[in-house]
Design a protein around this motif. Structure first.
Motif, PDB file in Angstrom:
ATOM      1  N   ARG A 216      -3.805   2.250  -8.210  1.00 15.05           N
ATOM      2  CA  ARG A 216      -4.701   3.303  -7.734  1.00 15.05           C
ATOM      3  C   ARG A 216      -5.781   2.776  -6.792  1.00 15.05           C
ATOM      4  NH1 ARG A 216      -7.680   5.751 -12.454  1.00 15.05           N
ATOM      5  NH2 ARG A 216      -5.601   6.568 -12.969  1.00 15.05           N
ATOM      6  N   SER A 217      -6.453   1.720  -7.182  1.00 17.94           N
ATOM      7  CA  SER A 217      -7.547   1.203  -6.354  1.00 17.94           C
ATOM      8  C   SER A 217      -7.029   0.712  -5.006  1.00 17.94           C
ATOM      9  CB  SER A 217      -8.279   0.074  -7.080  1.00 17.94           C
ATOM     10  OG  SER A 217      -7.380  -0.974  -7.413  1.00 17.94           O
ATOM     11  N   TYR A 218      -5.833   0.089  -5.018  1.00 20.31           N
ATOM     12  CA  TYR A 218      -5.265  -0.399  -3.770  1.00 20.31           C
ATOM     13  C   TYR A 218      -4.851   0.767  -2.865  1.00 20.31           C
ATOM     14  CZ  TYR A 218      -4.996  -4.756  -6.425  1.00 20.31           C
ATOM     15  OH  TYR A 218      -5.293  -5.845  -7.172  1.00 20.31           O
ATOM     16  N   VAL A 219      -4.304   1.803  -3.473  1.00 24.25           N
ATOM     17  CA  VAL A 219      -3.893   2.971  -2.681  1.00 24.25           C
ATOM     18  C   VAL A 219      -5.107   3.666  -2.078  1.00 24.25           C
ATOM     19  CG1 VAL A 219      -2.802   5.243  -2.792  1.00 24.25           C
ATOM     20  CG2 VAL A 219      -1.771   3.313  -4.002  1.00 24.25           C
ATOM     21  N   MET A 220      -6.171   3.805  -2.864  1.00 27.31           N
ATOM     22  CA  MET A 220      -7.381   4.446  -2.352  1.00 27.31           C
ATOM     23  C   MET A 220      -7.975   3.644  -1.199  1.00 27.31           C
ATOM     24  SD  MET A 220      -9.048   5.673  -5.991  1.00 27.31           S
ATOM     25  CE  MET A 220     -10.500   6.395  -5.247  1.00 27.31           C
ATOM     26  N   PHE A 221      -7.989   2.319  -1.353  1.00 27.76           N
ATOM     27  CA  PHE A 221      -8.450   1.474  -0.250  1.00 27.76           C
ATOM     28  C   PHE A 221      -7.534   1.618   0.958  1.00 27.76           C
ATOM     29  CE2 PHE A 221      -8.271  -2.657   1.973  1.00 27.76           C
ATOM     30  CZ  PHE A 221      -9.588  -2.749   2.414  1.00 27.76           C
ATOM     31  N   GLY A 222      -6.219   1.688   0.696  1.00 30.40           N
ATOM     32  CA  GLY A 222      -5.256   1.849   1.788  1.00 30.40           C
ATOM     33  C   GLY A 222      -5.417   3.167   2.521  1.00 30.40           C
ATOM     34  N   CYS A 223      -5.831   4.227   1.795  1.00 28.07           N
ATOM     35  CA  CYS A 223      -6.058   5.524   2.448  1.00 28.07           C
ATOM     36  C   CYS A 223      -7.165   5.414   3.498  1.00 28.07           C
ATOM     37  CB  CYS A 223      -6.419   6.582   1.409  1.00 28.07           C
ATOM     38  SG  CYS A 223      -5.035   7.109   0.367  1.00 28.07           S
ATOM     39  N   PHE A 224      -8.224   4.668   3.167  1.00 25.51           N
ATOM     40  CA  PHE A 224      -9.323   4.510   4.118  1.00 25.51           C
ATOM     41  C   PHE A 224      -8.922   3.596   5.278  1.00 25.51           C
ATOM     42  CE2 PHE A 224     -11.610   6.278   0.585  1.00 25.51           C
ATOM     43  CZ  PHE A 224     -12.647   6.993   1.174  1.00 25.51           C
ATOM     44  N   VAL A 225      -8.129   2.567   4.971  1.00 25.27           N
ATOM     45  CA  VAL A 225      -7.633   1.709   6.058  1.00 25.27           C
ATOM     46  C   VAL A 225      -6.716   2.507   6.979  1.00 25.27           C
ATOM     47  CG1 VAL A 225      -6.224  -0.317   6.595  1.00 25.27           C
ATOM     48  CG2 VAL A 225      -7.868  -0.397   4.707  1.00 25.27           C
ATOM     49  N   PHE A 226      -5.827   3.314   6.372  1.00 25.71           N
ATOM     50  CA  PHE A 226      -4.931   4.150   7.173  1.00 25.71           C
ATOM     51  C   PHE A 226      -5.728   5.161   7.998  1.00 25.71           C
ATOM     52  CE2 PHE A 226      -2.471   8.114   7.592  1.00 25.71           C
ATOM     53  CZ  PHE A 226      -1.378   7.641   8.293  1.00 25.71           C
ATOM     54  N   GLY A 227      -6.764   5.756   7.397  1.00 31.25           N
ATOM     55  CA  GLY A 227      -7.593   6.711   8.130  1.00 31.25           C
ATOM     56  C   GLY A 227      -8.283   6.071   9.311  1.00 31.25           C
ATOM     57  N   ALA A 228      -8.736   4.813   9.143  1.00 29.44           N
ATOM     58  CA  ALA A 228      -9.417   4.119  10.240  1.00 29.44           C
ATOM     59  C   ALA A 228      -8.439   3.710  11.342  1.00 29.44           C
ATOM     60  CB  ALA A 228     -10.137   2.886   9.701  1.00 29.44           C
ATOM     61  N   ALA A 229      -7.221   3.300  10.931  1.00 26.18           N
ATOM     62  CA  ALA A 229      -6.255   2.807  11.915  1.00 26.18           C
ATOM     63  C   ALA A 229      -5.471   3.916  12.588  1.00 26.18           C
ATOM     64  CB  ALA A 229      -5.287   1.834  11.232  1.00 26.18           C
ATOM     65  N   ALA A 230      -5.227   5.010  11.862  1.00 25.81           N
ATOM     66  CA  ALA A 230      -4.324   6.044  12.377  1.00 25.81           C
ATOM     67  C   ALA A 230      -5.034   7.083  13.231  1.00 25.81           C
ATOM     68  CB  ALA A 230      -3.607   6.742  11.222  1.00 25.81           C
ATOM     69  N   THR A 231      -6.312   7.341  12.990  1.00 22.99           N
ATOM     70  CA  THR A 231      -7.005   8.354  13.799  1.00 22.99           C
ATOM     71  C   THR A 231      -7.216   7.794  15.198  1.00 22.99           C
ATOM     72  OG1 THR A 231      -9.068   7.518  12.835  1.00 22.99           O
ATOM     73  CG2 THR A 231      -8.158   9.530  11.900  1.00 22.99           C
ATOM     74  N   PRO A 232      -6.681   8.458  16.215  1.00 21.86           N
ATOM     75  CA  PRO A 232      -6.718   7.907  17.575  1.00 21.86           C
ATOM     76  C   PRO A 232      -8.130   7.718  18.118  1.00 21.86           C
ATOM     77  CG  PRO A 232      -5.180   9.749  17.414  1.00 21.86           C
ATOM     78  CD  PRO A 232      -5.962   9.731  16.148  1.00 21.86           C
ATOM     79  N   GLY A 233      -9.051   8.614  17.748  1.00 23.79           N
ATOM     80  CA  GLY A 233     -10.396   8.519  18.301  1.00 23.79           C
ATOM     81  C   GLY A 233     -11.178   7.340  17.777  1.00 23.79           C
ATOM     82  N   GLY A 234     -10.916   6.922  16.548  1.00 22.84           N
ATOM     83  CA  GLY A 234     -11.638   5.803  15.980  1.00 22.84           C
ATOM     84  C   GLY A 234     -13.031   6.147  15.485  1.00 22.84           C
ATOM     85  N   ASP A 235     -13.427   7.411  15.494  1.00 26.41           N
ATOM     86  CA  ASP A 235     -14.753   7.787  15.035  1.00 26.41           C
ATOM     87  C   ASP A 235     -14.756   7.901  13.513  1.00 26.41           C
ATOM     88  OD1 ASP A 235     -14.592  11.055  14.444  1.00 26.41           O
ATOM     89  OD2 ASP A 235     -13.137  10.309  15.899  1.00 26.41           O
ATOM     90  N   PRO A 236     -15.904   7.631  12.879  1.00 25.01           N
ATOM     91  CA  PRO A 236     -15.957   7.663  11.411  1.00 25.01           C
ATOM     92  C   PRO A 236     -15.731   9.046  10.831  1.00 25.01           C
ATOM     93  CG  PRO A 236     -18.154   7.364  12.357  1.00 25.01           C
ATOM     94  CD  PRO A 236     -17.173   7.199  13.467  1.00 25.01           C
TER      95      PRO A 236
END
Length: 277
Positions: A216-236
């Protein structure tokens, strides 16, 4: 005279036990991909008749972003341009392709389920309806969220324009803007399918609820990493708008998997096939 045959396009017959050879799996995958592509192309052709309406719809977030920017930086000068002779053509093809993908999502999502269904028991194949009832709204909801959060993302990025340079103008290439928007909508749509994939893997016996709890903790961390890497704009703002819902959806999927595994254990214990400790 040789007759043209399309027998190679037909899917292989699925045995009663659902066990298929590697060659049959590849034939099944080929059939599902070709069928999905044909339907998506037909959807693109239909969407082409509404190209002008699509452009108007996709440019609305830009108008909203400009209004937000006026409240933050009233003197900011932003102009939309189209650069290059081939830009309008490629832009139209991209927009129609994404529109066709969204419109036909019930068909290709069903093909995804139909591909994994042979691995399920006969009594578990009834979950197909639940899969579609969950996957289609989640994908469309993700696309809608990507559409809604884009103005905020544009505002955040353009707000960094310096104020102390006289005559500074932001020239936004309309193709780049629409590419950013289409990518964001698809990323959100596919990201919101994550819990459906998790539950499907649980039904197939690939992932257990206990394994999900440990990860669970790794997946939750991965969700934020994926959100940072996958959103094209790169804004928070866009990153959090993707990562937080994905995390919540994963927790819901984990709860569903836990309930399913618990029901299976109880059934096996009632049949004397499992001794619960």
């Amino acid at each position: 005279m040789a007759r043209l045959s399309f027998g190679w396009l037909k899917p292989p017959k699925v045995p009663a036990d659902g066990v298929m050879s590697l060659a049959d799996h590849l034939r099944e995958l080929r059939y599902r991909l070709i069928l999905s592509m044909v339907v998506i192309v037909l959807g693109m052709v239909g969407c082409a008749f509404f190209y002008n309406q699509l452009v108007s719809l996709l440019m609305q977030p830009w108008g909203m972003a400009v209004q937000l920017l006026k409240g933050v930086k009233p003197d900011l000068d932003v102009q939309v341009i189209m650069n290059g002779v081939t830009s309008p053509l490629f832009l139209a093809l991209k927009m129609i392709a994404v529109a066709g993908l969204v419109v036909t999502c019930p068909v290709w999502l069903y093909q995804v389920w139909a591909y994994i269904a042979p691995a399920l028991l006969a009594k578990e194949k009834r979950y197909a309806l639940y899969f579609l009832l969950a996957a289609i709204p989640l994908f469309l909801f993700g696309v809608a969220v990507g559409y809604i959060v884009l103005p905020q993302g544009i505002t955040v990025m353009l707000a960094f324009t310096p104020d102390n340079i006289a005559g500074l103008t932001n020239l936004l290439e309309v193709g780049d803007f629409l590419n950013l928007m289409l990518q964001l909508m698809l990323v959100f749509g596919l990201g919101f399918l994550m819990p459906v994939v998790v539950v499907a893997l649980n039904l197939m016996g690939v992932v257990s609820a206990a394994a999900l709890k440990k990860a669970r903790s790794y997946v939750m961390f991965g969700c934020f990493v994926f959100g940072a890497a996958a959103t094209p704009g790169g804004d928070p703002f866009s990153m959090l708008a993707l990562a937080i819902p994905m995390t919540l959806l994963f927790l819901i999927a984990e709860g569903i998997c836990y309930a399913h595994d618990r029901r299976v254990r109880k059934k096996l214990a009632a049949e004397g096939l499992l001794v619960e400790s």
